[in-house]
Scaffold this motif. Structure first.
Motif, mmCIF file in Angstrom:
data_model
loop_
_atom_site.group_PDB
_atom_site.id
_atom_site.type_symbol
_atom_site.label_atom_id
_atom_site.label_comp_id
_atom_site.label_asym_id
_atom_site.label_seq_id
_atom_site.Cartn_x
_atom_site.Cartn_y
_atom_site.Cartn_z
ATOM 1 N N ASP A 130 -7.683 1.965 4.664
ATOM 2 C CA ASP A 130 -8.692 1.293 3.835
ATOM 3 C C ASP A 130 -8.029 0.404 2.798
ATOM 4 O O ASP A 130 -8.494 -0.714 2.539
ATOM 5 C CB ASP A 130 -9.577 2.338 3.148
ATOM 6 N N ALA A 131 -6.965 0.898 2.205
ATOM 7 C CA ALA A 131 -6.260 0.101 1.201
ATOM 8 C C ALA A 131 -5.660 -1.141 1.829
ATOM 9 O O ALA A 131 -5.654 -2.227 1.218
ATOM 10 C CB ALA A 131 -5.172 0.942 0.539
ATOM 11 N N VAL B 12 0.817 -1.220 0.000
ATOM 12 C CA VAL B 12 0.000 0.000 0.000
ATOM 13 C C VAL B 12 0.848 1.266 0.000
ATOM 14 O O VAL B 12 0.310 2.377 0.045
ATOM 15 C CB VAL B 12 -0.956 0.025 1.225
ATOM 16 N N ASP C 266 -6.531 6.910 3.937
ATOM 17 C CA ASP C 266 -6.778 6.038 2.784
ATOM 18 C C ASP C 266 -5.911 4.797 2.847
ATOM 19 O O ASP C 266 -6.299 3.734 2.347
ATOM 20 C CB ASP C 266 -6.498 6.791 1.481
ATOM 21 N N ALA C 267 -4.735 4.901 3.448
ATOM 22 C CA ALA C 267 -3.847 3.748 3.533
ATOM 23 C C ALA C 267 -4.455 2.650 4.384
ATOM 24 O O ALA C 267 -4.266 1.452 4.119
ATOM 25 C CB ALA C 267 -2.507 4.174 4.104
ATOM 26 N N LEU D 204 -6.315 -5.090 0.977
ATOM 27 C CA LEU D 204 -5.229 -5.986 0.650
ATOM 28 C C LEU D 204 -5.269 -7.235 1.531
ATOM 29 O O LEU D 204 -5.029 -8.354 1.065
ATOM 30 C CB LEU D 204 -3.893 -5.258 0.816
#
Length: 877
Positions: free
Chosen positions: A866-867, A845, A863-864, A871
């Motif tokens: 959520d990413a 990420v 956002d990281a 993943l």
């Protein structure tokens, strides 16, 4: 035959034949084009090139040499080594080919009982230059060597020059047949492993013109005087006479290798053959250790100390390569205390000074290893993260430079570790950054010395007007004439009010900055004009320049001026410089002779002294040093200055600053006779009581095995002590305690503060533990994995670990905590077993580094998180 005996027999042989035996020059070369002496002829170059009249017609020496251009090849074969010794005999327009050939042959073939080396004459081969019929005839007719063992070779092999226009000439080399075990028969052209070269005789008789390569240049004619320059490899001859294979197996090297093998549990040579391609990595590392430890011993013995530039960097790299080789062999403890004494014992028969000076040598070496071990611990973590972040498996130059410049992580180690991880390093870019840094530093230093003027302009002044008459020892005032004026590096004819210019006088009383002493301050006065002297330098030898600011009127070229040194400034400078000598002597009195000065700086009222020592000085030791210095001041010791030959100064024990070069006649400053006796060009008081007093103000580390003390002298010492007295008085008033109770009262206050801090930390830990349990209980199930995403303003790393450990055993868990500056990912064992490692998830990420259990990278926003969840879901499925 021990190597020391090989050396002794060589010198005795040539001394008996009229040669002056010249001691080895120190390894740091005086030649500005060289870092170290790299050939036996280097100290004799001025005589061989006709630049200086030789003081003797013929000479012999055993010269210490260091070559590091192929340092990366050391150990890969048995041919390469960084330190070696070159036996040489030299003739300066005296004898020529016949005597040189006969001298060499007599020594190597004479029996051991008769003082020779006892080599079998039937196993010696000679090579000569293809057209040198004279040398060929001498080997055949005078020596009796059969023609079939005299080989003619071309310019590439048997013609010597320095690579530039100047002296040149044919040479003749001697080889010894070591027998069929070492290779094919047929002479040197068939196999130079079997036929080992051990002596090269250069017949310097021609002058060459410009050209490239070893053979592409014209021969212009005969030299006015023909010279002889020979070189016999001491290590190679020792290997032949000791019946061993190579330089790593002779008596000066093999014991170091054996000790390294013993410490690491390795067996040298057990899994390797003769060919370089068969060398086992452990054998290579053992050879690196043996070579580098010996080289480091000799370099430090000759005054080189570890540093980040020049000779010091080469030494630092050699020491660190040895330490790293031991670590790669599996030895994690400090290695040099085990190895350096072995090197001392092997080298002291030839060089007794390494034993006498071993305490100082060891302090630098051991200190460098301690610093490197610390660097490895700190830098490896930073390098791990940098390698994890490296785009396209290539470490940027800026990153490598930051690791080197900020954290002391050497570039060669960065390259080695990166290669082990499959990452390339932008070495060319790194070198460009280093070159730029050096260029800026050099430009700054040059600007200070020359006021931004080209030194060629100063040389022109020197050639036209002669050297400056320097009278700093005799007077504070001179009547002088202005010989040159420079403004912004450009010659001008006058300087007006407000101008900042560099002035050259025909004579001056000003002390120019040198030997650690700051330059004098004062004034220039002319008819209707005056100027303040701000700085005094020696931009070229023999010329002194004055940086001045004109404070009134105009000073023209050729004007008569009165040069006047500020007497108070000079008095303060004399007190500080004599104080430096007193502190140095006091350190050696208290700590012992190993506490040797490595650098100094003094200006009026202040001094700074660097010296060799491992570990800080306790308050009690500092007090003892300060008292010893002030006792010497109170005794009002005489300060005497004497001029004498350098050799005589060394005989009486005068201390010299390692790394400095000195003329044959030196200035020796004594305080109390032998109590303080040093080579020095500075200004000093007449008696020690004139220093006033000395107060040590600080003591700290300035490098591996090096400490620094700072002190104040004279009136500044009284002012410093007065400030300390006032500070104690204010503290006593603030805490409401008598002065003698102040330490106990402050200790009690600090303990109360520590108790409060411990309680605050306990409460914080309880709060974090509670938050971790709450987050673990509320974890989302993502594909059968407990996934926790959180933000914190405190320590994201600690919270991530706490949450991960709070998840029930056996359940896979991934925790992501976003902090103000970093994102931390943690994964427990069950998650890692499913391929959900922390480092891999983080790189999926964004970027970062670390391990599969815990990884950290720069914060990239919510956002990281959520990413990362997406993943985890993808990989868990």
């Amino acid at each position: 035959m021990r190597t020391a005996e090989v050396k002794r027999r060589f010198l005795d042989h040539f001394a008996a034949r009229g040669h002056t035996v010249v001691p080895s020059a120190p390894l740091p070369a005086e030649d500005p084009n060289l870092l170290f002496v790299n050939a036996g002829m280097v100290p004799f170059k001025p005589y061989l090139l006709g630049q200086v009249a030789p003081p003797y017609p013929r000479a012999a020496s055993v010269q210490k040499c260091v070559r590091t251009l192929d340092i990366d090849e050391v150990g890969k074969t048995t041919r390469h080594g960084t330190f070696f010794q070159m036996n040489g005999n030299f003739s300066f327009g005296d004898y020529f080919k016949e005597e040189a050939i006969r001298f060499a042959w007599d020594l190597v073939t004479a029996s051991v009982a008769d003082g020779g080396y006892g080599l079998d004459a039937d196993r010696i081969w000679a090579t000569v230059y293809r057209d040198d019929d004279e040398a060929h005839g001498l080997w055949r007719d005078v020596v009796g060597l059969p023609s079939e063992r005299i080989i003619r070779r071309g310019m590439a092999d048997n013609y010597w020059s320095m690579g530039v226009p100047g002296p040149c000439g044919p040479c003749s080399e001697l080889f010894y047949d070591r027998g069929p075990d070492f290779g094919r028969a047929g002479g040197p052209e068939a196999d130079e492993d079997r036929y080992m070269e051990f002596w090269n005789l250069v017949f310097m008789q021609y002058e060459r013109g410009p050209g490239t390569g070893k053979a592409d240049f014209p021969i212009l004619g005969e030299l006015p005087a023909r010279n002889i320059d020979t070189g016999m490899g001491l290590e190679r001859m020792a290997a032949l006479l000791q019946g061993v294979d190579n330089l790593y197996e002779i008596d000066e090297t093999r014991p170091i290798l054996d000790r390294a093998a013993e410490l690491t549990g390795k067996k040298y040579g057990a899994r390797s053959g003769r060919a370089a391609s068969e060398s086992h990595p452990d054998d290579v590392r053992l050879r690196v250790v043996a070579d580098h430890v010996r080289t480091a011993l000799m370099l430090i013995g000759d005054g080189v100390t570890p540093a980040n530039e020049g000779r010091g960097y080469v030494l630092r790299r050699i020491l660190r390569r040895a330490v790293r080789a031991m670590r790669l062999l599996g030895f994690e403890d400090p290695a040099l205390p085990e190895l350096l004494p072995v090197a001392r014992d092997t080298m002291s028969p030839s060089y007794p000074e390494v034993a006498a000076d071993f305490e100082r040598i060891a302090s630098y070496a051991y200190g460098e290893e301690d610093a490197f071990r610390s660097t490895l611990r700190q830098g490896s973590t930073l390098l791990d993260q940098a390698l994890g972040d490296a785009p396209e498996r290539r470490l940027p130059a800026a990153t490598a430079f930051r690791l080197h410049d900020t954290y002391g992580f050497p570039i060669d180690l960065t390259v080695e570790i990166a290669a082990e991880r499959g990452v390339a390093v932008d070495v060319d870019g790194f070198r460009s950054l280093m070159a730029e840094q050096r260029r800026r530093a050099k430009a700054d230093a040059q600007a200070k010395k020359s006021g931004h003027a080209d030194t060629g302009l100063f040389r022109a002044v020197l050639d036209e007007s002669g050297p400056t008459e320097w009278l700093a020892y005799e007077t504070l005032d001179t009547e002088s004439t202005v010989q040159a004026i420079f403004r912004d590096g450009v010659p001008v004819t006058s300087a007006a009010d407000g101008d900042l210019v560099t002035v050259v006088l025909d004579r001056t009383p000003f002390y120019a900055e040198s030997g650690g002493q700051d330059s004098d301050a004062g004034r220039l006065a002319a008819a209707g004009a005056s100027a303040e002297v701000l700085d005094v330098q020696r931009p070229v030898k023999g010329l002194i320049t004055h940086l001045v600011r004109v404070t009134g009127g105009e000073i023209p070229l050729g004007a008569s001026v009165r040069a006047h040194v500020d007497p108070e400034w000079r008095l303060g400078a004399r007190q500080a410089h004599s104080g430096t000598h007193v502190v140095h002597a006091a350190l050696r009195q208290v700590l012992g002779p190993a506490a040797l000065q490595s650098g100094s700086y003094n200006r009026p009222g202040h001094l700074r002294l660097d010296f060799a020592w491992r570990g800080g000085l306790s308050p009690a030791i500092r007090s003892e040093v300060e008292e010893a210095a002030n006792v010497a001041i109170r005794r009002d010791l005489p300060v005497d200055v004497r001029y004498m030959a350098l050799a005589q100064a060394r005989e009486i024990g005068a201390l010299a600053l390692f790394g400095e070069t000195y003329d044959e006649t030196v200035r020796v400053v004594e305080i109390g006779g032998a109590w303080s006796r040093e080579l020095c060009g500075g200004t000093h008081v007449d008696r020690s009581a004139q220093i006033g007093s000395i107060a040590l103000t600080s003591e700290q580390s300035v490098g591996a095995g090096q400490r620094r003390v700072e002190a104040v002298t004279g009136i500044e010492s009284f002012r410093y002590l007065a400030r300390e007295r006032d500070l104690v008085a204010r503290l006593a008033e603030q805490v409401g305690a008598p002065r003698d109770e102040l330490p106990d009262r402050i200790t009690a206050l600090l303990e109360r503060v520590k108790t409060a801090e411990r309680e605050a930390r306990r409460l914080r830990d309880e709060r974090t533990a509670g938050e971790a349990r709450r987050l673990a209980d509320a974890a989302d199930d993502v594909g059968g994995v407990a996934y926790v995403a959180a933000s914190t303003g405190d320590d994201p790393r600690a919270l991530a670990q706490r949450v991960r450990d709070a998840v029930p055993a056996g359940r896979a868990a991934v925790v992501a905590v976003l902090g103000a500056k970093s994102l931390v990912v943690a994964a427990n064992g069950a998650a890692r077993a499913r391929g959900l490692g922390a480092a891999g998830l983080l790189r999926g990420v964004g970027r970062g580094g670390g391990g599969d259990d815990l990884a950290q990278g720069p914060a990239t926003g919510g956002d990281a998180l959520d990413a990362l969840r997406a993943l985890v879901a993808e990989r868990a499925g």
